[in-house]
Enzyme design. Structure first.
Site, PDB file in Angstrom:
ATOM      1  N   LYS A 123       0.818  -1.216   0.000  1.00  0.00           N
ATOM      2  CA  LYS A 123       0.000   0.000   0.000  1.00  0.00           C
ATOM      3  C   LYS A 123       0.850   1.263   0.000  1.00  0.00           C
ATOM      4  O   LYS A 123       0.485   2.254  -0.642  1.00  0.00           O
ATOM      5  CB  LYS A 123      -0.958   0.009   1.182  1.00  0.00           C
ATOM      6  CG  LYS A 123      -0.347   0.266   2.542  1.00  0.00           C
ATOM      7  CD  LYS A 123      -1.401   0.366   3.614  1.00  0.00           C
ATOM      8  CE  LYS A 123      -0.774   0.569   4.983  1.00  0.00           C
ATOM      9  NZ  LYS A 123      -0.110   1.871   5.118  1.00  0.00           N
ATOM     10  N   THR A 124       1.997   1.241   0.709  1.00  0.00           N
ATOM     11  CA  THR A 124       2.860   2.430   0.722  1.00  0.00           C
ATOM     12  C   THR A 124       3.402   2.702  -0.671  1.00  0.00           C
ATOM     13  O   THR A 124       3.483   3.857  -1.111  1.00  0.00           O
ATOM     14  CB  THR A 124       4.025   2.239   1.713  1.00  0.00           C
ATOM     15  OG1 THR A 124       3.492   1.926   3.003  1.00  0.00           O
ATOM     16  CG2 THR A 124       4.864   3.491   1.816  1.00  0.00           C
ATOM     17  N   ASP A 129      -3.882   7.679   4.733  1.00  0.00           N
ATOM     18  CA  ASP A 129      -3.361   6.331   4.972  1.00  0.00           C
ATOM     19  C   ASP A 129      -4.017   5.755   6.224  1.00  0.00           C
ATOM     20  O   ASP A 129      -4.434   6.493   7.120  1.00  0.00           O
ATOM     21  CB  ASP A 129      -1.847   6.407   5.148  1.00  0.00           C
ATOM     22  CG  ASP A 129      -1.175   5.040   5.131  1.00  0.00           C
ATOM     23  OD1 ASP A 129      -1.817   4.070   4.694  1.00  0.00           O
ATOM     24  OD2 ASP A 129      -0.005   4.953   5.546  1.00  0.00           O
ATOM     25  N   GLU A 130      -4.110   4.423   6.293  1.00  0.00           N
ATOM     26  CA  GLU A 130      -4.672   3.725   7.465  1.00  0.00           C
ATOM     27  C   GLU A 130      -6.046   4.285   7.825  1.00  0.00           C
ATOM     28  O   GLU A 130      -6.343   4.579   8.991  1.00  0.00           O
ATOM     29  CB  GLU A 130      -3.719   3.842   8.672  1.00  0.00           C
ATOM     30  CG  GLU A 130      -2.310   3.331   8.419  1.00  0.00           C
ATOM     31  CD  GLU A 130      -2.208   1.816   8.363  1.00  0.00           C
ATOM     32  OE1 GLU A 130      -3.253   1.144   8.391  1.00  0.00           O
ATOM     33  OE2 GLU A 130      -1.081   1.304   8.277  1.00  0.00           O
ATOM     34  N   GLN A 164      -7.658  -4.902   9.541  1.00  0.00           N
ATOM     35  CA  GLN A 164      -6.617  -4.509  10.480  1.00  0.00           C
ATOM     36  C   GLN A 164      -7.063  -3.343  11.367  1.00  0.00           C
ATOM     37  O   GLN A 164      -6.237  -2.611  11.901  1.00  0.00           O
ATOM     38  CB  GLN A 164      -5.333  -4.146   9.731  1.00  0.00           C
ATOM     39  CG  GLN A 164      -4.739  -5.322   8.961  1.00  0.00           C
ATOM     40  CD  GLN A 164      -3.401  -4.983   8.334  1.00  0.00           C
ATOM     41  OE1 GLN A 164      -2.408  -4.775   9.014  1.00  0.00           O
ATOM     42  NE2 GLN A 164      -3.374  -4.931   7.018  1.00  0.00           N
ATOM     43  N   ARG A 169       2.024 -10.636  10.489  1.00  0.00           N
ATOM     44  CA  ARG A 169       3.331 -10.011  10.722  1.00  0.00           C
ATOM     45  C   ARG A 169       4.455 -10.952  10.313  1.00  0.00           C
ATOM     46  O   ARG A 169       5.581 -10.515  10.091  1.00  0.00           O
ATOM     47  CB  ARG A 169       3.532  -9.658  12.212  1.00  0.00           C
ATOM     48  CG  ARG A 169       2.588  -8.645  12.833  1.00  0.00           C
ATOM     49  CD  ARG A 169       2.389  -7.411  12.022  1.00  0.00           C
ATOM     50  NE  ARG A 169       1.243  -7.564  11.138  1.00  0.00           N
ATOM     51  CZ  ARG A 169       0.983  -6.793  10.098  1.00  0.00           C
ATOM     52  NH1 ARG A 169       1.822  -5.825   9.780  1.00  0.00           N
ATOM     53  NH2 ARG A 169      -0.080  -6.984   9.347  1.00  0.00           N
TER      54      ARG A 169
END
Length: 766
Positions: A38-39, A223-224, A254, A607
């Site tokens: 995504k970044t 973002d997020e 998330q 993770r």
């Protein structure tokens, strides 16, 4: 991969990523699964906007950490240029809004040198108010007061609105404290973190101000987005309303910060808010193995409140996920430490490849003990940060007084640090004088000779302290103030005070103060226009995520909440036990809360890059007593094909009657699969009358509650036990109060219990 020669920005992107990058106008929702890049998509999209002709300073990118904003800028600089990347307005919600509020402070009753107080200083202010109002901290704890006020602010609730919705004496007290808390913040020219958002809403109520900033930014990227609260949601939509060029990136799977105000509805309802929105799903994971991704997908699909997506990867299958059973948390920690030690010695992984992710901070102690005994270097993340250390906060308080002399909290913190002869009685008289004359404490200090009953010795001490601060106030607006700040710190005599102690702890404090000055110098080198006020603002807005050193050569220990956004080659998740993970309260936890726990489990699984091991104990110490533990319901949600049901420790083998996991997945539960239907359909009644977000999980519904249980319990009843969960009554024997019951529990198998001591609750009658 997409290789567009006519647009090099699209090179190296997969088709979904390229699709998102190519949407240059209108509302856009990017659903970005874990590890889906995504970044990369965000940075390439910003670069593509600039390539299409959008001025970089007309782009606003909002993140949740300064680290994420910095990484975004660095990546964009590699695609466009460093000079262009610097012109993009990128930062956290709080840092960007703090910048705007500095510029427009006078519109909301502040001055541009206002102070941002952190959580500990806010708590100090609450304690002071409670003391002044004679509120017993045992009746309403200060931390609870602060949490309630923060929650009210997140819901944009004023003190008067909070009072109107009061349902108890405690609520009335908090509402009164809230009113006074806000009054003092304004009087001190201070804001807490929540105020940075609320004051932006207040600013945007001015139509001229709103129009000014709507015109300033042509494109807004967030973002997020799943972590935004309702105030952030409102501000985002106000800023984007005029031009509707809003791009939000996030993953509802998330969303794990509900406890601090995050509202998953913001991302779930985005397509309702913007019916013309384009939606792009990033589902290809580049981080983890197929087995890890498969297990994560199994778990998250059990949630009902989610946006549809299927995570997948082209990576190798990788090892199966280890599932191990231990006797106790000590056994668990020692076994994991022994395993890590062995793996490192064999050279399969290095020490910095490992992470231990747990549900609660209390779980770290057993691992600290185990790692110390084996001399394994480890570090706990998410504990006290550098800027939260007492000696560092003392220096920062001294510096804040140079920028904002009205900051009473900072003055109270350091007035006798080190001791300078201004005692409690003197401070009480000064405080009363300040209140009577409606002035700040520092202004009262400057008028010390006019305060009745102050001793001459105290007046001299106050004058010396006041003159020291006044002689350095010009430092506040100087660029590159490092040398003056160092001199000022020496004048405070803090360093002399710690030197006189001559202890190892005091030497550490001196080193930390030196590190703070070094940090100021580094920031001034990066930004030659840096002032002390700007530096203090940046420090105030630094989060734990910004100070994590994930390159450290050590095993990383942290809570699952702290691990979000990170990745590790080898992950251990201990304590996957019912009532610990998920951390639920039987009969009290709502389905929404249970789903958030499941999302947290999903975050933990994703993770891991190459190896993942899950474990649980058969018993765990709680408040000094050994308590039976039950494997988490989440473990059963993972398809058996992804699991390697391996280690059962020797301690656990000696008490196998409690065993839940053995060598084969078919023995994973001691109750046949067909029996589960007795439990699966049980819901509180009447289900259709209870809103989803308030319906309780496994809430008992005892229809014969007015009679003793030994008289009412029947074979075939479904019951609930505090530790063992749901079970079905198979037989009853004995007489009256000495009746025994045999219950087949869904999780731990058959148990024989004495009814009068079992504390069973009937959930469903035969």
């Amino acid at each position: 991969m997409t290789d567009e020669t006519e647009n090099p920005i699209l090179a190296g992107l997969n088709s979904r990523q390229a699709e998102a990058v190519n949407v240059l106008s209108g509302p856009l929702l990017i659903i970005a699964g874990a590890g889906s890049g995504k970044t990369k998509v965000l940075t390439h999209r910003v670069a593509n906007l600039i390539r299409s002709g959008v001025k970089p300073w007309k782009i606003l990118a909002l993140t949740f950490t300064n680290k994420a904003a910095k990484e975004m800028r660095e990546r964009i600089a590699k695609i466009v240029s460093e000079e262009t990347a610097k012109q993009i307005v990128a930062g956290t919600f709080h840092s960007v809004f703090a910048m705007i509020l500095r510029r427009e402070a006078d519109k909301i009753g502040y001055t541009s040198d206002y102070t941002i107080i952190d959580t500990s200083d806010a708590k100090t202010q609450i304690k002071n108010i409670m003391k002044d109002f004679s509120v017993d901290p045992k009746e309403v704890p200060p931390q609870a007061v602060l949490s309630k006020i923060s929650n009210a602010k997140n819901q944009m609730m004023s003190p008067s609105e909070m009072e109107a919705q009061s349902h108890s004496r405690a609520d009335d007290i908090v509402a009164s404290l809230y009113t006074e808390y806000q009054r003092r913040l304004l009087a001190n020219n201070s804001m807490d973190f929540d105020d940075l958002l609320l004051n932006m809403v207040k600013l945007f109520r001015n139509a001229e101000m709103l129009e000014k900033y709507q015109n300033r930014y042509d494109h807004v990227l967030v973002d997020e987005y799943q972590d935004t609260n309702r105030v952030q949601y409102l501000l985002i939509n106000l800023l984007a309303k005029a031009k509707r060029n809003l791009c939000v990136v996030g993953d509802d799977a998330q969303s794990i910060y509900r406890w601090r105000g995050a509202d998953i509805r913001n991302i779930l309802d985005f397509q309702k808010d913007y019916r013309d929105a384009k939606t792009v799903r990033l589902e290809q994971n580049y981080r983890s193995t197929k087995n890890i991704i498969g297990a994560a997908d199994c778990v998250i699909k059990k949630n009902t409140s989610q946006l549809p997506k299927t995570l997948w990867t082209d990576n190798e299958d990788g090892d199966l996920i280890g599932l191990n059973q231990y006797e106790s948390e000590r056994d668990e920690a020692n076994s994991i430490a022994r395993k890590i030690d062995s793996i490192i010695r064999h050279g399969e992984f290095s020490v910095n490849d490992f992470a231990i992710l747990y549900r609660t901070n209390a779980q770290s102690l057993a691992f600290e003990t185990a790692f110390n005994s084996r001399h394994i270097h480890y570090k706990i993340f998410g504990t006290l940060s550098f800027f939260a250390r007492a000696e560092v906060k003392n220096v920062l308080a001294y510096l804040r007084l140079l920028v904002n002399p009205r900051d009473d909290i900072s003055l109270q913190r350091i007035v006798n640090e080190p001791p300078r002869g201004i005692g409690a009685t003197s401070m009480k008289r000064i405080t009363e004088y300040a209140k009577t004359n409606n002035i700040s404490l520092f202004d009262a200090f400057k008028s010390a000779e006019m305060i009745p009953d102050l001793q001459k010795r105290a007046i001299v001490a106050i004058d010396n302290f006041t003159n020291m601060i006044l002689s350095y106030t010009q430092v506040a607006n100087m660029t590159n103030p490092v040398d003056d700040v160092r001199e000022y710190i020496e004048k405070t005599q803090l360093l002399d005070f710690y030197k006189e102690m001559n202890t190892d702890e005091a030497k550490d404090k001196i080193r930390n103060i030196g590190q703070l000055v070094s940090n100021l110098r580094e920031e001034c080198i990066k930004d030659p226009e840096m002032t002390l006020g700007t530096y203090l603002q940046n420090v105030s807005l630094t989060t734990d995520a910004d100070t994590k050193d994930m390159d450290a050569e050590c095993v990383k220990l942290m809570t699952l909440h702290s691990a979000k956004g990170l990745e590790f080659p080898y992950v251990f998740m201990p304590g996957v036990e019912q009532n610990l993970f998920p951390l639920v309260r039987p009969g009290e936890t709502t389905e929404d809360e249970l789903e958030e726990e499941r999302r947290l489990f999903y975050v933990g699984i994703t993770r891991a890059e190459r190896k993942l091991e899950l474990s649980y104990c058969m018993q765990r110490f709680k408040f000094g007593e050994t308590t039976p533990a039950i494997p988490s319901q989440f473990l059963k949600e993972i398809d058996k094909k992804y699991l390697d049901i391996g280690e059962i420790s020797e301690g656990a083998r000696s008490t196998r009657s409690h065993a839940f996991v053995k060598k084969k997945y078919d023995e994973y539960s001691q109750i046949p699969q067909e029996t589960y239907s007795d439990f699966d359909d049980i819901q509180p009644e009447p289900r259709h009358f209870i809103p989803k977000n308030t319906r309780k999980v496994a809430a008992p519904s005892n229809t014969r509650r007015n009679m003793p249980l030994f008289l009412t319990l029947k074979v075939g009843d479904i019951v609930s036990h505090k530790l063992f969960g749901l079970g079905k009554v198979e037989s009853i024997s004995g007489l009256a109060e000495n009746k025994q019951v045999k219950v087949a529990f869904k999780t731990v198998g058959v148990k024989n219990l004495l009814i009068k001591f079992a504390n069973l609750e009937i959930v469903k009658n035969l």
